[in-house]
Design an enzyme around this catalytic site. Sequence first.
Site, PDB file in Angstrom:
ATOM      1  N   GLY A 142     -18.044   7.505  -3.031  1.00 48.02           N
ATOM      2  CA  GLY A 142     -16.983   7.656  -4.031  1.00 48.02           C
ATOM      3  C   GLY A 142     -17.049   6.491  -4.992  1.00 48.02           C
ATOM      4  N   ASN A 143     -15.894   5.995  -5.389  1.00 50.43           N
ATOM      5  CA  ASN A 143     -15.863   4.891  -6.351  1.00 50.43           C
ATOM      6  C   ASN A 143     -16.665   3.692  -5.843  1.00 50.43           C
ATOM      7  OD1 ASN A 143     -14.653   2.181  -7.163  1.00 50.43           O
ATOM      8  ND2 ASN A 143     -13.852   3.501  -8.761  1.00 50.43           N
ATOM      9  N   ALA A 144     -16.292   3.187  -4.684  1.00 47.74           N
ATOM     10  CA  ALA A 144     -16.942   1.976  -4.169  1.00 47.74           C
ATOM     11  C   ALA A 144     -18.423   2.235  -3.857  1.00 47.74           C
ATOM     12  CB  ALA A 144     -16.196   1.483  -2.930  1.00 47.74           C
ATOM     13  N   GLY A 145     -18.717   3.302  -3.143  1.00 48.37           N
ATOM     14  CA  GLY A 145     -20.075   3.577  -2.678  1.00 48.37           C
ATOM     15  C   GLY A 145     -21.059   3.864  -3.801  1.00 48.37           C
ATOM     16  N   GLY A 153     -20.273   6.757   2.375  1.00 49.68           N
ATOM     17  CA  GLY A 153     -19.170   6.992   1.439  1.00 49.68           C
ATOM     18  C   GLY A 153     -19.694   6.853   0.029  1.00 49.68           C
ATOM     19  N   ASP A 170      -6.742   4.376  -4.749  1.00 51.84           N
ATOM     20  CA  ASP A 170      -7.419   4.175  -3.464  1.00 51.84           C
ATOM     21  C   ASP A 170      -8.120   5.513  -3.177  1.00 51.84           C
ATOM     22  OD1 ASP A 170      -7.706   2.264  -1.076  1.00 51.84           O
ATOM     23  OD2 ASP A 170      -7.039   4.079  -0.079  1.00 51.84           O
ATOM     24  N   LYS A 183       0.866  -1.187   0.000  1.00 58.06           N
ATOM     25  CA  LYS A 183       0.000   0.000   0.000  1.00 58.06           C
ATOM     26  C   LYS A 183       0.895   1.227   0.000  1.00 58.06           C
ATOM     27  CE  LYS A 183      -4.471   0.895   0.116  1.00 58.06           C
ATOM     28  NZ  LYS A 183      -5.558   0.081  -0.405  1.00 58.06           N
TER      29      LYS A 183
END
Length: 415
Positions: A216-219, A214, A142, A102
């Site tokens: 963003g991308n995931a949410g 959240g 990320d 990471k």
Amino acid sequence: MSLFENTLKQIRKASELMKLAGNIEEVLSHPERVIEVSIPILMDNGKLRIFQGFRVQHNSIRGPYKGGVRYHPKVDMDEVKALSTWMTMKCAVVDIPLGGAKGGIVVDPKELSARELEQLTREYTLAISPFIGPEMDIPAPDVYTNPQIMAWMMDEYSKIKGRNVPGVVTGKAVEIGGSLGRDSATSQGGVYVLEEYLKSIGKEAAGLTVVVQGFGNAGSHVARLLHDLGMKVIALSDSKSGLYCPDGLLPEKAITCKAEKGKVGECAPEGQKCEIITNEALLELECDILILSALENQLTEENAAKVQAKTILELANGPITPEADEILKGMGVDILPDILSNAGGVTVSYFELVQNQMNYYWSLEEVLAKLKPIMTRAWRTVKDNASKYDCTYREAAFITALKRLEAAIKMRRGE
Ligand code: NAD
């Protein structure tokens, strides 16, 4: 609270349950390589600013290091170590031949101009360039990093090498070697796991209520995908505020609105009764499924007992502390854990790397046809281990990962 300590606690717990032999736990409690860099940037106001950057390469016993790069003011070495350890575990849970890493930079990218952000990204890439590459360590996006940032990283690394090296990063735009399906892969993988879980408890997806922290991308992708399955998304949030619409929201519209207005709180559908709520209140809403897709340490011993959801899907890394885990376990809440549920992202990143190395690209259908069996197989193994060891899905996911890591370590090093 040290996030890395939390990660080690999770490993320790699983290791005790499965009676992990020898020095395996000890080996996995220490990252193989830790890199810290100082990045001087001449800002638009003519002043020099030094940024702090990290890359932690946790373990490569099963393959090259793999993991995202986070741009956030609260990034620190402890967090990056924890996130790199989870990457090792995650790749082992879904059984892809990669290790864990990471990276991060201590920065609020929203405060930087596009030129400053590009410069910072290029200098960071240069600073870590001796340690990355398609066969060594492959960064990805990320929190607050995206395909544009990946394009700058790939371009800078390619300049250093004097040839085009698309496989040095994943999460690129498809125009420059990205994989179809990568943008929604984290969420799609989580949805495959959730569908299998619902089948296992005999529940229909349609009509279930969903709250997403959240956006963003995931949410945003998970909200869209679950809505397509007939679930009712009743609340969303971003770093600024939350929006609660008991009659349900249309995620596609919220995505367009958030892109225009910058705040999901300002995206109430016209003519509907909605309320702007805090992020704290959002976590405590009555719902069937709570999706955590923002940051770590969102449910702690302070607020876990107030959760009303029956199931939690973790798309963020480490959103629940070990103390909160215990509380939720006592309440009978099922947690579909991060190292399983969000592993679709790294799986399609792996596909992207494979496509880059072959210089031959798959259709979206082919990508999804390869992703689904990986996620469902991982779910079944985790579920079987949960039964065998009479433990939570998180503990079972760690056991699944540790078994595979143990086998690799023993075979290669005889430890
Ligand atoms: P992102 O930058 O696209 O989105 C992050 C979102 O979280 C933003 O909407 C932001 O406003 C919101 N947010 C930040 N602080 C918040 C808070 N305190 N409360 C509510 N919302 C808040 O990032 P992402 O890629 O979607 O990543 C989200 C999480 O998913 C992270 O934990 C990340 O490590 C994890 N994850 C992402 C991927 C991926 O492929 N993107 C893969 C695996 C895991």
